[in-house]
Design a protein around this motif. Structure first.
Motif, short mmCIF file in Angstrom:
data_model
loop_
_atom_site.label_atom_id
_atom_site.label_comp_id
_atom_site.label_asym_id
_atom_site.label_seq_id
_atom_site.Cartn_x
_atom_site.Cartn_y
_atom_site.Cartn_z
N TYR A 81 -20.44 8.45 -9.99
CA TYR A 81 -19.90 8.94 -8.96
C TYR A 81 -19.68 7.87 -7.86
N GLU A 82 -20.78 7.12 -7.42
CA GLU A 82 -20.71 6.42 -6.37
C GLU A 82 -19.72 5.29 -6.62
N ALA A 83 -19.99 4.84 -7.91
CA ALA A 83 -19.07 3.47 -8.07
C ALA A 83 -17.58 3.85 -8.30
N ILE A 84 -16.94 4.99 -8.51
CA ILE A 84 -15.74 5.23 -8.58
C ILE A 84 -15.20 5.71 -7.14
N ALA A 85 -16.15 6.14 -6.51
CA ALA A 85 -15.85 6.38 -4.96
C ALA A 85 -15.60 4.94 -4.25
N GLY A 86 -16.49 4.18 -4.45
CA GLY A 86 -16.28 2.83 -3.87
C GLY A 86 -15.09 2.36 -4.53
N ALA A 87 -14.63 2.39 -5.67
CA ALA A 87 -13.35 1.74 -6.26
C ALA A 87 -12.27 2.22 -5.79
N ILE A 88 -12.07 3.67 -5.67
CA ILE A 88 -11.13 4.17 -5.19
C ILE A 88 -10.85 3.98 -3.72
N ALA A 89 -11.91 3.97 -2.77
CA ALA A 89 -11.89 3.44 -1.33
C ALA A 89 -11.24 2.20 -1.18
N ALA A 90 -11.63 1.15 -2.07
CA ALA A 90 -11.28 -0.20 -2.01
C ALA A 90 -9.87 -0.44 -2.08
N LYS A 91 -9.30 0.42 -3.22
CA LYS A 91 -7.72 0.25 -3.06
C LYS A 91 -7.11 1.08 -2.14
N LEU A 92 -7.65 2.08 -1.76
CA LEU A 92 -6.84 2.68 -0.78
C LEU A 92 -6.83 1.93 0.54
N LYS A 93 -7.78 1.19 0.92
CA LYS A 93 -8.05 0.25 2.07
C LYS A 93 -6.81 -0.64 1.88
N THR A 94 -6.12 -0.97 0.96
CA THR A 94 -5.24 -2.10 1.00
C THR A 94 -3.70 -1.41 1.18
N ILE A 95 -3.60 -0.16 1.20
CA ILE A 95 -2.37 0.39 1.30
C ILE A 95 -1.75 0.63 2.78
N THR A 96 -0.52 0.13 2.94
CA THR A 96 0.12 0.05 4.25
C THR A 96 0.77 1.21 4.57
N VAL A 97 0.58 2.07 5.65
CA VAL A 97 1.17 3.31 5.79
C VAL A 97 2.11 3.22 7.13
N GLY A 98 3.19 3.89 6.93
CA GLY A 98 4.08 3.95 8.00
C GLY A 98 5.66 4.03 8.12
N ASP A 99 6.40 3.46 8.80
CA ASP A 99 7.90 3.58 8.84
C ASP A 99 8.21 2.92 7.54
N PRO A 100 8.83 3.37 6.56
CA PRO A 100 9.49 2.98 5.49
C PRO A 100 10.54 1.89 5.63
N ARG A 101 11.10 1.79 6.90
CA ARG A 101 11.99 0.67 7.21
C ARG A 101 11.33 -0.63 7.13
N LYS A 102 9.95 -0.69 7.46
CA LYS A 102 9.31 -1.66 7.27
C LYS A 102 9.06 -2.23 5.86
N PRO A 103 9.43 -3.44 5.45
CA PRO A 103 9.33 -3.79 4.15
C PRO A 103 7.83 -4.03 3.79
N GLU A 104 6.67 -4.09 4.50
CA GLU A 104 5.50 -4.33 4.19
C GLU A 104 4.66 -2.91 4.06
N VAL A 105 5.63 -1.77 4.42
CA VAL A 105 4.90 -0.31 4.11
C VAL A 105 5.14 -0.19 2.65
N ARG A 106 4.16 0.53 2.41
CA ARG A 106 4.04 0.87 0.67
C ARG A 106 4.08 2.71 0.61
N MET A 107 3.85 3.25 1.81
CA MET A 107 3.49 4.50 1.93
C MET A 107 4.07 5.25 3.21
N GLY A 108 5.12 5.97 3.00
CA GLY A 108 5.80 6.51 4.04
C GLY A 108 5.31 7.69 4.85
N SER A 109 6.15 8.70 5.15
CA SER A 109 5.64 9.85 6.02
C SER A 109 5.52 10.95 5.27
#
Length: 514
Positions: free
Chosen positions: A305-333
């Motif tokens: 449980y703890e290890a998987i929680a940490g692994a998912i959180a670590a990957k989520l922290k790298t996600i860029t969220v925002g305006d899809p017109r910006k090339p660096e954004v990986r997740m839109g609205s």
């Protein structure tokens, strides 16, 4: 601002009411309006039945399949335009748009190829069965195209694929369709329908579209019509209660929300754990979690449980969220401010019952102006899933999932089943015996069971992707319906009859079907 006119009875008609405005969910700008006020739905359906249905049934399956191929080509030719509309109206990044637009084109292509191999006009179901001594009188089941109209009511999250995954088997079956898209994202659906109509591919009356909320949408149906619905369980329940469906017998198919699961096997495989983590993050971020098949519950052994929680959180922290017109954004609205508020309310509800394992609102800076419909991903944890019924009942239709531990295999299967019917469960393990066991145990409460190990890691189609070759739907809470699944999808648009006759007549029937 564009007015999205309705197409019924062979002509474009604007509504007579105030209409509903569609907005860019990131910038907040008005894009288009929909209005179905004043439409005569009885006339719309009658035109579709008498004109479109008659013309479609005059064609063979192979000829109708050729029409699907032409439609797919029109969509392919206009693909760039659809991507732009999706970005503006749905706030999606390119990869998310591909799931919707390219997925629709692929589904049309699949049914075009499938239909080209079918007999001319009649489906035979199985072999004839004798009803008398020496087979002097026998029964043969046949399937023929329904002579009603198919009303396709679609959800806001897939304005392209949601349309064509229903339309392809309906049109291939010889059944005319009336499309009712969700208002919030109707622009893309409308543009596609308009392009197909202007290409003059289908017979008059085979394809109609109604945008907005017309009076008499269900009232004007008759007992031999069909309704295929995708959306919330509450809306599906309301539709099921309508007299035309409940009393008159209008055929109804529903694909609704569900709390889909991802299950990590008990075999302590790090490779399987990595595959689960990768898929969970993908499902949380694709279309900002706005998929009816998205992973909502994650089950792992207590020791991990703890290890998987940490692994998912670590990957989520790298996600860029925002305006899809910006090339660096990986997740839109999300698709609208209304959905934004609903997701925040759902997050608040789960917060009272679960621990927060990853809080995107504090860990991720949203790269969009204030007032956008962007929401960062959230991962919750429920260490005692047995006494927390809410996590098995509440679906937050956005980038939100809950991690839960299980004690042993039986406990894992029991927890997954608490969703009371889901579209899909995915299982990650390197133990083939466990995978086979999971397939059998989970099949009863799921429309699809997706089994992943390192052998198929690079070729598997994804937990959340509904492929046209496989059943899409699920029992119980998931709506109890079935879509796609190859030729299985055509059954909804056909009528089955047992033909009881002499062998000579049945042989003639078989010859005419070929």
């Amino acid at each position: 601002m564009i007015k999205l006119a309705n197409y019924t009875q062979g002509q474009w008609q604007e509504g007579t009411g105030p209409g509903t405005t569609l907005y860019d969910p990131v910038l907040g700008t008005a894009l288009a309006s929909v209005d179905a006020g004043g439409l005569d739905m009885a006339a719309c359906y009658d035109w579709a039945r008498t004109q479109g249905g008659t013309a479609l049934r005059a064609l063979s399956y192979a000829e109708r399949a050729a029409l699907l191929k032409q439609i797919g080509q029109v969509l392919q030719d206009n693909r760039d335009k659809y991507y732009d509309i999706s970005l503006q109206n749905s706030g999606t990044v390119q990869n998310d748009t591909a799931v919707d637009v390219d997925g629709a084109i692929y589904t049309l292509s699949y049914y075009a190829k499938l239909g080209g191999k079918l007999p001319a006009h009649v489906h035979l179901e199985g072999e004839s069965q004798g009803l008398a001594r020496d087979n002097a009188f026998a029964s043969q089941h046949i399937e023929v195209p329904a002579r009603g109209v198919a009303l396709l009511i679609n959800a806001f999250n897939f304005p392209s694929w949601g349309l064509w995954e229903k339309a392809a088997p309906a049109l291939l079956s010889g059944v005319p369709i009336v499309v009712k898209p969700a208002s919030a994202t109707a622009w893309l659906t409308h543009e596609m329908v308009k392009d197909v109509i202007e290409a003059n591919i289908l017979p008059a009356g085979a394809l109609s579209i109604v945008c907005g909320r017309p009076e008499g949408l269900l009232d004007a149906l008759n007992a031999l019509d069909m309704v295929s619905f995708t959306g919330s369980a509450d809306t599906a329940a309301s539709l099921r209660g309508h007299r035309r469906i409940q009393h008159d017998g209008v055929r109804f198919n529903a694909e609704t929300d569900s709390v889909n699961s991802a299950l990590l096997g008990p075999d302590d495989s790090d490779a399987a754990a990595d595959l689960l983590v990768r898929e969970v993050v993908r499902e949380l971020t694709i279309k900002s979690g706005q998929k009816c098949t998205a992973i909502r519950r994650i089950f792992v052994p207590e020791s991990r449980y703890e290890a998987i929680a940490g692994a998912i959180a670590a990957k989520l922290k790298t996600i860029t969220v925002g305006d899809p017109r910006k090339p660096e954004v990986r997740m839109g609205s999300l698709v609208s401010r209304q959905q934004h508020e609903a997701i925040l309310a759902g997050i608040a509800q789960l917060s009272h019952h679960c621990e927060i394992l990853f809080n995107g609102s504090t860990e991720i800076t949203i790269q969009a102006e204030a007032g956008s419909a962007c929401v960062a991903p959230m991962l919750f944890g429920a260490k005692d899933p047995d006494t927390n019924p809410l996590v098995h009942q509440v679906e937050v239709f956005g980038p939100v999932a809950t991690l839960m531990p299980y004690r042993d295999t039986e406990h894992a299967f029991e927890l997954v089943r608490r969703g009371m019917g889901s579209l899909v469960a995915s299982v990650y393990s390197e133990d083939p015996q466990f995978m086979a066991q999971a397939a059998i145990r989970l099949a009863e409460s799921h429309g699809r069971v997706h089994l992943v190990n390192t052998e198929v890691a690079k070729v598997q189609t994804g937990h959340g992707n509904a492929m046209p070759q496989s059943n899409h739907g699920g029992p119980g809470r998931a709506g109890g319906g079935e879509e796609l699944g190859g030729l299985r999808a055509l059954k909804f648009y056909h009528r089955t009859a047992a033909i009881q006759a002499s062998p000579d007549i049945l042989n003639r029937l078989i010859q005419n079907a070929e």
